[in-house]
Structure formats: C-alpha cells, structure tokens
Design an enzyme around this catalytic site. Structure first.
Site, mmCIF file in Angstrom:
data_model
loop_
_atom_site.group_PDB
_atom_site.id
_atom_site.type_symbol
_atom_site.label_atom_id
_atom_site.label_comp_id
_atom_site.label_asym_id
_atom_site.label_seq_id
_atom_site.Cartn_x
_atom_site.Cartn_y
_atom_site.Cartn_z
ATOM 1 C CB SER A 1 -21.802 2.697 25.427
ATOM 2 O OG SER A 1 -20.730 2.481 26.092
ATOM 3 C CG ASP B 1 -24.844 7.478 34.245
ATOM 4 O OD1 ASP B 1 -24.577 6.648 34.851
ATOM 5 O OD2 ASP B 1 -24.551 7.647 32.962
ATOM 6 C CD GLU C 1 -25.851 4.215 24.564
ATOM 7 O OE1 GLU C 1 -26.746 4.715 24.348
ATOM 8 O OE2 GLU C 1 -24.974 3.982 25.447
ATOM 9 C CE LYS D 1 -29.437 7.272 28.149
ATOM 10 N NZ LYS D 1 -27.984 7.608 29.044
ATOM 11 C CE LYS E 1 -25.450 3.917 32.651
ATOM 12 N NZ LYS E 1 -24.286 4.697 32.254
HETATM 13 P P1 PGA Z 1 -21.849 4.330 28.962
HETATM 14 O O1 PGA Z 1 -22.835 5.300 28.546
HETATM 15 O O2 PGA Z 1 -22.342 3.064 29.043
HETATM 16 O O3 PGA Z 1 -20.650 4.512 27.852
HETATM 17 O O4 PGA Z 1 -21.639 4.830 30.487
HETATM 18 C C1 PGA Z 1 -24.320 5.324 29.051
HETATM 19 C C2 PGA Z 1 -24.549 6.642 29.747
HETATM 20 O O5 PGA Z 1 -23.867 7.324 29.880
HETATM 21 O O6 PGA Z 1 -25.755 6.590 30.038
HETATM 22 ZN ZN ZN Z 2 -25.194 8.770 31.108
#
Ligand code: PGA
Ligand code: ZN
Length: 437
Positions: A366, A311, A204, A387, A336
């Site tokens: 990510s 999350d 990231e 974020k 998300k």
């Molecule tokens: P991921 O990470 O997109 O790999 O799930 C982002 C997060 O955990 O916030």
């Molecule tokens: Zn996370």
C-alpha cells in the site's frame, strides 16, 4: 565477472509521504542497480521487519537507521562480491543481519539492497531485468487484479473489507483488461458522485469507500461493471482482499462498520453468501492469520471454484507455504518481496507455491513508489498474476504502464495469462527453477 564496488543507501519518499529506503549498487565496471523498498499498512506478523526510527520525527516513520546500515555495514560486507551470484549476496545479507525477521538491519534495508543487486546484475549483462530473470524461459504477461474501491487499513477503516477489485481473465490481452478496468473505475466514480459520495481516493488509488455496509460496496461495484457496459461474471469478475487479520482475532471477527461481531462460522457464511450472489473469482485473507482452521474449512468449501489467497498468514515464506499446502489451507499465495526481505527468499516462496500447485500473485504494497521491480519479477518468473492497487496514482500506473510496454515489446513471444493464471489450470510452461539469476 563484475563485482560490487560500492553500496549506498538513500532516504526517499513513498506514496503515503513516508520516508523509505533506496539502495544503489555500483559495480567495478561503473554499471548501476537501484531499487526502493515499499511498505505495507496491513502487515502480517511474520513479515521481515520494516525498520523505523520511532520517536516523533515524521510520525516515527523515519528510516535513518536502515539507510545508515546500507551505507556502512552492508556496503562493507558486499564489496567485491560477484554480482551474478544473487543467492550468495542474499545469504550474506541474511547472515549479517542475524535475526529471524531481519529486525537488526531492517527488512526495508535488505529488500532495497537485494533488489538493487538484481538490477545491477541485469545492467552488467546489458539486458532488461525480466530477460535476466527469465533465462530463456517462455514468458506470460500476468493477469492483473485491480482495485476499484479501497477500504480497511488503507481508508481509515471506513469499511472493514480492504480491497474491492476486478479481474478480467476473459480479456484477450493485458491492454484489454486494463481498458475494461478503466471503464469500471470511471463508472464507479460517476455513480459515487451521483450519490454525493465522491470523497477522493484511498491509499492504493481506489475510490474512498463511503458506504453504510460492506455489501453496499459490492452492490456499487456490480452497478459500475454494468454501467460500464459489461456483464459481471463474463467480461469482468470481482476479487476481494478481506485482510481479515485487521479485524479478526481468536476466531472472532468485528465488523466495525456494521457494528456486529461474527464467529468463524458466521464469517464463512457471510463470505460464502457473497460468493453465491456476486461473480467473485478470488478471495484474499478471508480469515485472520491466527485462524488456519477458518482458512482450511473455507478452502475445502469453495477452493474448487474460487481462488483463496494467503497473504498475511503466508508472508512470502517458503516453509509456511509448504505447510499450508500440506493442510490445503489456500490455493494461491501473494508474493511480496519485502515480506521475505531478499530476492532469493522471494523466489523460494514462488517455487514452494509451484510445488504445492498453488497459483501466485506478485504484489505491490500500500506504500509504494515509482519502483517497478515487481513487474520484472512477475513477467521474468512467469508468476501468472499481479496486484498493484488501483488504476489511479502514479506509483500504481508506473507498474501498469510498464506492463503495457512489455506486452507490446513481447508481442508474439509472450501470451496474456488470462484464465491460465488461476488455480486448477495446468502448471505454466517455464516455471522458475532454483536460481534468481
Ligand atoms: P499492505 O496491503 O501493503 O498494506 O499490506 C496490501 C495487501 O494486503 O495485499
Ligand atoms: Zn492482502
């Protein structure tokens, strides 16, 4: 009324050199909406399924089936639908898929199509997407959480903790928060070079985490803030994404870097010790997704002064968020779109968070692309926080720079969320109601 004339799928590429799904919706008027699905690495088990081909080609990550579903079944099912009715479009996608986690057509296929529909609706209305979503509500420019050091699943598990981030609620504007973050990011790079530990960047965009303990990373972050000329806990605060599902199971947490295993109490003690010693404002996924007890106890202990974010456990799911609220499991939720799989379900999750009195952070994944839909969601839905990973790499700066432009465009109309975005502050004026469009 504009209707859907055609839906097309396309294989494009993400920031990890993996294929992903782009969807394009053409309306009868010729207006077009386009969007690309992102992909996670540290995913929650309750997320919409990211459909991959498997096998050996492109490491099994190819998406030819998901793309095919867009161009065939989904195209046939959506043709003729009113583009203004996002809820009906999403309902049809969900029914067509017919599985609890969108595993038949693919959460990636549905996410791309659902977001493309939103863009097409905004194009038909001839307004920017955030205006289409805001429907005249008051807007805020979100408070960013920005990664300085990567880790966990995004850096070969070189350290256990996934994200070492900063956040600047005391900044007077988004642009100022970015400037402080930029100074800290560059200072962290300088300090790592001095130690001979500048090995590039993680998935990231945060610095590659060359440390012997997790705490060493926190110490470096503190020194970077100071070396940038700021006082930690005043101009710049720390946020962490522990992503504990990646190393915790059945109440046991294996810190691979330090070669030790902690039980739930040990993990809580470790994190509470950090909260005592460092100016930490926000902790995401402090416990694994199979450990709601850990979450509840932690939130009871520190939720009054720290943002506790769900999350992997809450996976942008309204029912899970409502349940978590009843047991006071967290006080903030990550939003998300591709965890939910459609825009309507993503908005329902945000509304559930509002009802619960939770704060909300719209988040990238990510694996990302130049797609900036989440910026419009964060601003148009008045989410309060965002974020996106670090301040480096184009798929990240695409979002940050879009926000810089928006803050300028909306000068006088939208304020920077700052402290008001954090849990415990009064509910923002203009929280979303019940329709995506
Ligand atoms: P991921 O990470 O997109 O790999 O799930 C982002 C997060 O955990 O916030
Ligand atoms: Zn996370």
């Amino acid at each position: 009324m504009s209707t859907i004339a055609r839906v097309r799928g396309r294989r494009v590429w993400d920031s990890r050199a993996r294929p992903t799904v782009e969807a394009e919706i053409v309306l009868d008027t010729g207006a077009i909406g386009r969007a690309i699905a992102p992909a996670g690495a540290s995913t929650g088990s309750g997320e919409a399924v990211d459909l991959r081909d498997g096998g050996t080609r492109l490491g099994g990550h190819d998406v030819t089936h998901a793309v095919h579903h867009v161009t065939t079944e989904i195209d046939a099912a959506l043709r003729g639908m009113d583009i203004r009715d996002q809820a009906a479009i999403d309902r049809r996608l969900i029914e067509l898929d017919g599985t609890p986690q969108k595993s038949r057509l693919g959460g990636n296929a549905l996410t791309a199509v659902s977001m493309a529909a939103l863009h097409a609706a905004a194009a038909a209305a001839r307004v920017p997407l955030y205006v289409h979503l805001a429907r005249g509500r008051k807007l805020r420019i979100p408070l960013p959480e920005i990664q300085i050091l990567g880790g966990g699943a995004h850096a070969d598990r070189r350290v256990d903790i996934q994200d070492f981030l900063v956040t600047c609620p005391s900044a007077s504007s988004f642009a100022e928060a970015m400037e402080r973050t930029g100074e800290v990011y560059l200072a962290a790079g300088r300090l790592m070079r001095e130690r001979g530990h500048a090995y590039g960047i993680a998935d990231e965009g945060g610095w590659w985490p060359a440390f012997d303990t997790n705490e060493e990373a926190l110490d470096l972050l503190m020194r970077a803030i100071e070396s940038a000329g700021y006082t930690p806990g005043q101009e710049v605060h720390i946020a962490l994404d522990i992503a504990a599902s990646e190393f915790g199971r059945d109440g046991r947490y294996k810190l691979g870097l330090e070669g030790r295993e902690l039980d739930r109490d040990g993990m809580a003690e470790l994190l509470m010790g950090w909260i005592e010693r460092y100016p930490i404002l926000s902790v995401e996924d402090p416990f694994a997704e199979d450990d709601p007890d850990g979450f509840c106890r932690f939130t009871a202990a520190v939720g009054g002064r720290v943002q506790v974010i769900g999350d992997d456990f809450l996976v942008t799911n309204a029912a899970r968020i409502a349940k978590a609220a009843a047991s006071r499991l967290a006080n903030c939720v990550l939003i998300k779109p591709n965890q939910a799989g459609t825009i309507t379900e993503t908005l329902a999750a945000l509304e559930a968070a509002r009802t619960a009195g939770f704060a909300a952070i719209v988040s990238a994944r990510s694996g990302e692309t130049e797609d900036t839909t989440i910026v419009d969601l964060a601003v148009g839905w008045n989410a309060g926080q965002i974020k996106v990973g670090s301040i480096a790499r184009g798929e990240r700066t695409a979002k940050w720079n879009a926000l810089i432009r928006l803050e300028e465009t909306l000068a006088g109309e939208a304020t920077f969320a700052g402290w008001s975005a954090l849990p415990g502050s009064p509910a923002p004026a203009g929280a979303p109601e019940s329709q995506a469009t």
